[in-house]
Scaffold this active site. Sequence first.
Site, PDB file in Angstrom:
ATOM      1  N   GLY A  22     -26.276  20.356  10.965  1.00 24.36           N
ATOM      2  CA  GLY A  22     -26.947  19.755   9.820  1.00 24.36           C
ATOM      3  C   GLY A  22     -25.868  19.314   8.732  1.00 24.36           C
ATOM      4  O   GLY A  22     -25.900  18.297   8.223  1.00 24.36           O
ATOM      5  N   LYS A  23     -24.885  20.416   8.709  1.00 26.75           N
ATOM      6  CA  LYS A  23     -23.888  20.195   7.690  1.00 26.75           C
ATOM      7  C   LYS A  23     -22.840  19.366   8.048  1.00 26.75           C
ATOM      8  O   LYS A  23     -22.062  18.579   7.431  1.00 26.75           O
ATOM      9  CB  LYS A  23     -23.264  21.602   7.271  1.00 26.75           C
ATOM     10  CG  LYS A  23     -24.213  22.392   6.494  1.00 26.75           C
ATOM     11  CD  LYS A  23     -23.779  23.663   5.725  1.00 26.75           C
ATOM     12  CE  LYS A  23     -25.067  24.221   5.070  1.00 26.75           C
ATOM     13  NZ  LYS A  23     -25.966  25.199   5.944  1.00 26.75           N
ATOM     14  N   ALA A  75     -23.150  24.607  14.582  1.00 23.27           N
ATOM     15  CA  ALA A  75     -24.343  24.051  15.366  1.00 23.27           C
ATOM     16  C   ALA A  75     -25.411  24.776  14.490  1.00 23.27           C
ATOM     17  O   ALA A  75     -25.437  25.873  13.675  1.00 23.27           O
ATOM     18  CB  ALA A  75     -24.535  25.091  16.502  1.00 23.27           C
ATOM     19  N   PRO A  76     -26.511  23.768  14.349  1.00 18.37           N
ATOM     20  CA  PRO A  76     -26.845  22.868  15.044  1.00 18.37           C
ATOM     21  C   PRO A  76     -26.279  21.574  14.563  1.00 18.37           C
ATOM     22  O   PRO A  76     -26.664  20.221  15.385  1.00 18.37           O
ATOM     23  CB  PRO A  76     -28.510  22.777  15.119  1.00 18.37           C
ATOM     24  CG  PRO A  76     -29.073  23.487  13.798  1.00 18.37           C
ATOM     25  CD  PRO A  76     -27.798  24.377  13.406  1.00 18.37           C
ATOM     26  N   CYS A 102     -26.858  31.568   4.121  1.00 20.55           N
ATOM     27  CA  CYS A 102     -28.280  31.523   3.613  1.00 20.55           C
ATOM     28  C   CYS A 102     -28.859  32.650   3.389  1.00 20.55           C
ATOM     29  O   CYS A 102     -29.952  32.919   3.936  1.00 20.55           O
ATOM     30  CB  CYS A 102     -29.204  30.468   4.668  1.00 20.55           C
ATOM     31  SG  CYS A 102     -29.018  31.088   6.380  1.00 20.55           S
TER      32      CYS A 102
END
Length: 484
Positions: free
Chosen positions: A119-120, A116-117, A235
């Site tokens: 993107g990947k 989540a959410p 990140c």
Amino acid sequence: MDQPIVILPDMFIQRMSDLLGPEAREFFDALHRPRMRGLRVNTLRTAPDTLVRRAPFALSPIPWAPEGFLYRHPDRPGLHPWYDAGVYYIQEPAAMAAAVLLDPQPGELVLDLAAAPGGKSTHIAARMENRGLLVANEPNPKRCRVLVQNLERLGVANALVTQEQPESLLRWAGTFDRVLLDAPCTGESMFRKDPAVAAAWNPRRILRNAERQHRMLATAAELVRPGGRLLYATCTFAPEENEQVIARFLGERQDFRLVPAELPGGAPGRPEWADGREELALCRRLWPHRVPADGHFYALLERAEDSVLAGRGRWTAAGRRPWKSTRLPARAAASILLQLPGASLPAHWELRGDTWIALPESLPRLGSLEGLRIAAKGVAWGIIRGTGFLPAHSLAMALPPGASPPSVVWPSDAPEVAAWLNGRSLPAPPNVPAGWVWVGVDGFPLGWGKISGGTLKNHYPKGLRRDLGSPASPEGTHGNDPEE
Ligand code: SAM
């Protein structure tokens, strides 16, 4: 699109200065410059060059992701109806490198362990061309709901969404061709985007995260098939959560090796920030002072072909309960085809309540899903009542190949589009027959309407409705897009 003022914690400044030496100045300067904004074209909807030609905003390429583009203030693609139609995903540019490095192929079994959410996951599904199976897992229930919404908006049809702790997925040990672990981390690269992340930062969190990342990586590794690949991502900049996690893992797992994670503009991992093993340089760091992005760390690992599976028989295919298949009754198929002429019908189905759900082609390969919390699977097609078919919103967003339902399509600057996204019914256009119609913008999906008595009745889901002019969030993403 205001840039919050970043207040960096003193200890963070000290740590990064010690690590980076003379380079630290450029790094801190970058953290005080406005962020670069990215969007990734959903190739399930259109080709990147087509979007660039048609987009009403200026886009410049991101060197490491052919689907990725930078956009600039004052453009706000999150406010454009193409956002609602799932034509793109607003995504931090460095995050777009994950699917590029993982390189998932159509037909494979792929797992995103912390999804989540989405993107990947949505990027991975697009690269898989909706074929094979993507298991997208997220233990947090609220975040899991957003993940499901984003997969639906982007028209992903080949996903199984589980809401589990990673260990619960060990029944699938040795199964997946590719696994992504985008680990929860201290998020140091997000300080510019969200000052709350900077405020919550402290070195104890780094150590706690590193322990959790170590555990999650051990689990993720079990799930990869021999010969398969595992991508570890964070990140954050802290070596404890990056090179040191990988060094510890490699010390424990001789059946995995690092493979080069090549990215234009990417900098090598830093062996000297861990135990000095040279191969750590094969990891990649995207630094905010070197590339137009917030930053990410990537380590691409490969499991040896002769790696022995732990728990053989308990977890692996032989020990699994078999899949029980449901076929679509001929009468139901006829009702669907009446509304959706030309549609090719999937092979595997499930009837949940009175809704028919088309399952991903490769789902049976996982065996029974008994005992797992399943948040979503495949695409809900709709409800059969008598000989009638009530199509589900997710079906409009992921129309099967060949389907050509009656449709109403407006250009994105037509006033009807804003009215539709707001939930308003409209006068029926001439020459469209009564009944269900697929509603679109510039050929991209917005959902279903129903024509009756001269009115096009709005069936756009209530939870997605919005006013195009006044967004609920900075990018008009009505709370379901992560990155902006
Ligand atoms: N991959 C996502 C994307 O690109 O949109 C972002 C993932 S985010 C970095 C990490 C996710 O891990 C969060 O959604 C968080 O809720 C989830 N998470 C937290 N603890 C976890 C755990 N023990 N196991 C699996 N996921 C966890």
